[in-house]
Design an enzyme around this catalytic site. Structure first.
Site, PDB file in Angstrom:
ATOM      1  N   ASP A   1      71.721   7.181  33.515  1.00 51.67           N
ATOM      2  CA  ASP A   1      73.186   7.589  33.504  1.00 51.67           C
ATOM      3  C   ASP A   1      73.181   9.402  33.885  1.00 51.67           C
ATOM      4  O   ASP A   1      74.010   9.812  33.088  1.00 51.67           O
ATOM      5  CB  ASP A   1      73.982   7.337  32.255  1.00 51.67           C
TER       6      ASP A   1
ATOM      7  N   HIS B   1      54.446  27.458  50.113  1.00 55.70           N
ATOM      8  CA  HIS B   1      55.461  27.419  49.228  1.00 55.70           C
ATOM      9  C   HIS B   1      55.918  28.475  48.406  1.00 55.70           C
ATOM     10  O   HIS B   1      56.926  28.865  48.016  1.00 55.70           O
ATOM     11  CB  HIS B   1      55.391  26.048  48.280  1.00 55.70           C
TER      12      HIS B   1
ATOM     13  N   SER C   1      61.959  27.682  45.053  1.00 54.72           N
ATOM     14  CA  SER C   1      61.722  26.282  44.541  1.00 54.72           C
ATOM     15  C   SER C   1      62.929  25.485  43.968  1.00 54.72           C
ATOM     16  O   SER C   1      63.814  25.244  44.491  1.00 54.72           O
ATOM     17  CB  SER C   1      60.202  26.420  44.050  1.00 54.72           C
TER      18      SER C   1
END
Length: 431
Positions: A351, A404, A142
């Protein structure tokens, strides 16, 4: 610092490293990072290759194995395994509302900004050098797969193989694109669940309406809301999740003093579902894993308005949400409220440095093999395949046999498949 113990036929060594908080200021503040080595006791002194496990999340420690089983069983056949507690988790210098309480919100935000994949990978590199390892393999589950592509971007010569399970990210898409796809996958999982258990829809509406009309408290004193209840839908992306979810719902109410109310056992289970409370990195930095020179601005919250069916109102169908973070969590979750202002700062931070080097990945020579789950609720398959098309020497095993959490369900089979695929890539003649 190193300690060790033996359990059965396995040797466990605990390693703690003192590493820079900010690698741009290597002589500045230090943090401790923990890693657990696991090796077959009979081969503890053998010159074995290393495999580093990168945990999903972000914000969760490595597994605490208690036997030779699952993917670890397969790995130990040929590797010395290192289970890395990513910075801020487990036995590394942990992040929680308690450990950050002494800092102002701006200082909390600045501190937390150093806990993304780029610095997790820098920690791994520092540990590799400290252990005197020339190269090692990585297994990323994951979010650990996201970290793996960061590793391949910036330190490819340190890697012999990369195995990824349910964790191939987009290299350039904005978080909004990710959540547009994620909400659709969550809709699919809701439809499958309520088709299998149509009576659960009535029970969910009954629970939601009760929460709308009553001040219900979880065992920690926190008010329990419809939005929090919806979040247990995160479980629908895991293997064999539907039946346990149904069982959880059917016992939600109890009669006390002649009145029907939500049971303590149900409310206690709901609190246990809120892993964001004990692992705040999971909430605060979750959306930042998609950010490169851009702010998330609470992406999942904004994109949710494109799917108004997720906004529950009495008399309307009920839907669960999934692996999403919302700003209201920092008003409602008891252990997140002290971090509300820091979370707001990070949600607007623009940023964030790059996490991937697309040009470097386009020149990749490390065998990269990936389990890509066709019905993954957490990581969009189309985006994963889009990424892999730009990475030579990579190969995807696309399967709908697993969800998953396939590595947890059948890790021995999955890792064996990826190792065999990697061996095939490594044996191909180079152009």
């Amino acid at each position: 610092m190193q300690t060790s113990f033996i359990d059965g036929d396995l040797l466990y060594r605990q390693h703690t490293f003192e590493l820079p908080l900010d690698y741009n200021q290597p002589q500045g503040r230090r943090i401790s990072v923990f890693a657990r080595e696991v090796v077959d006791l009979a081969r503890q002194d053998a010159d074995l290759p290393w495999l580093v496990y990168l945990q999903g999340g972000p914000g969760f420690p490595s597994p605490r194995p208690d036997s030779r089983s699952g993917w670890l069983k397969r790995a130990l056949q040929e590797y010395r395994v290192l289970l890395l507690d990513q910075r801020g988790t487990g036995n590394s210098r942990v992040i929680s509302h308690q450990t950050l309480a002494h800092l102002s919100a701006p200082d909390q935000a600045e501190y937390l900004s150093h806990f993304r994949a780029d610095n997790i990978v820098r920690d791994a590199e520092a540990i590799r050098e400290s252990l005197g390892v020339k190269q090692w393999a990585i297994l990323g589950q994951s979010f650990g797969g996201f970290c793996s592509l960061t590793y391949l971007s910036f330190y490819p010569h340190s890697l012999s193989r990369a195995y990824l399970t349910g964790g191939v990210p987009s290299l350039s898409r904005h978080a909004d694109d990710v959540y547009q796809a994620t909400y659709q996958r969550v809709l699919d999982k809701n439809n499958a669940f309520f088709t299998q258990f149509p009576q659960a829809q009535e029970q969910c509406r009954k629970i939601a309406d009760f929460l709308l009309n009553n001040d219900v408290r979880l065992p920690n004193g926190q008010r329990f809301t419809v939005e929090q209840f919806q979040m247990i839908g995160i479980n629908l992306g895991r293997s064999h999740a539907n039946l346990p979810m149904y069982y959880l719902l059917e016992d939600a109410f109890v009669t006390a003093s002649g009145q029907e109310t939500l049971s303590y056992s149900f409310l206690n289970a709901m609190l246990a579902e809120q892993s964001y409370q004990t692992n705040p990195i999971y909430a605060i930095l979750h959306e930042s894993i998609y950010c490169q020179q851009s702010a998330s601005n609470w992406s999942a919250h904004r994109v949710r308005d494109s799917y108004p069916q997720f906004h529950y109102a009495s008399g309307k169908p009920f839907l669960f949400t999934g692996e999403m973070v919302f700003p209201w969590m920092f008003d409602q979750f008891a252990c997140l409220t002290p971090l509300k202002d820091a979370a707001a700062i990070l949600a607007t931070k623009q940023d964030w440095p790059a996490l991937y080097d697309i040009e470097a990945l386009a020149e990749n020579t490390v065998p990269v093999t990936c389990a890509v789950y066709a019905e993954d609720m957490y990581v969009e398959m189309d985006y994963s395949l889009e990424t892999l098309r730009g990475i030579p020497n990579s190969k995807a095993w696309i399967t709908n046999e697993y969800e998953h959490n396939g590595l947890r369900q059948d890790g021995e089979t999955i890792l064996n498949k990826l190792i065999e695929m990697g061996n095939a890539i490594a044996n191909l003649p180079r152009e």
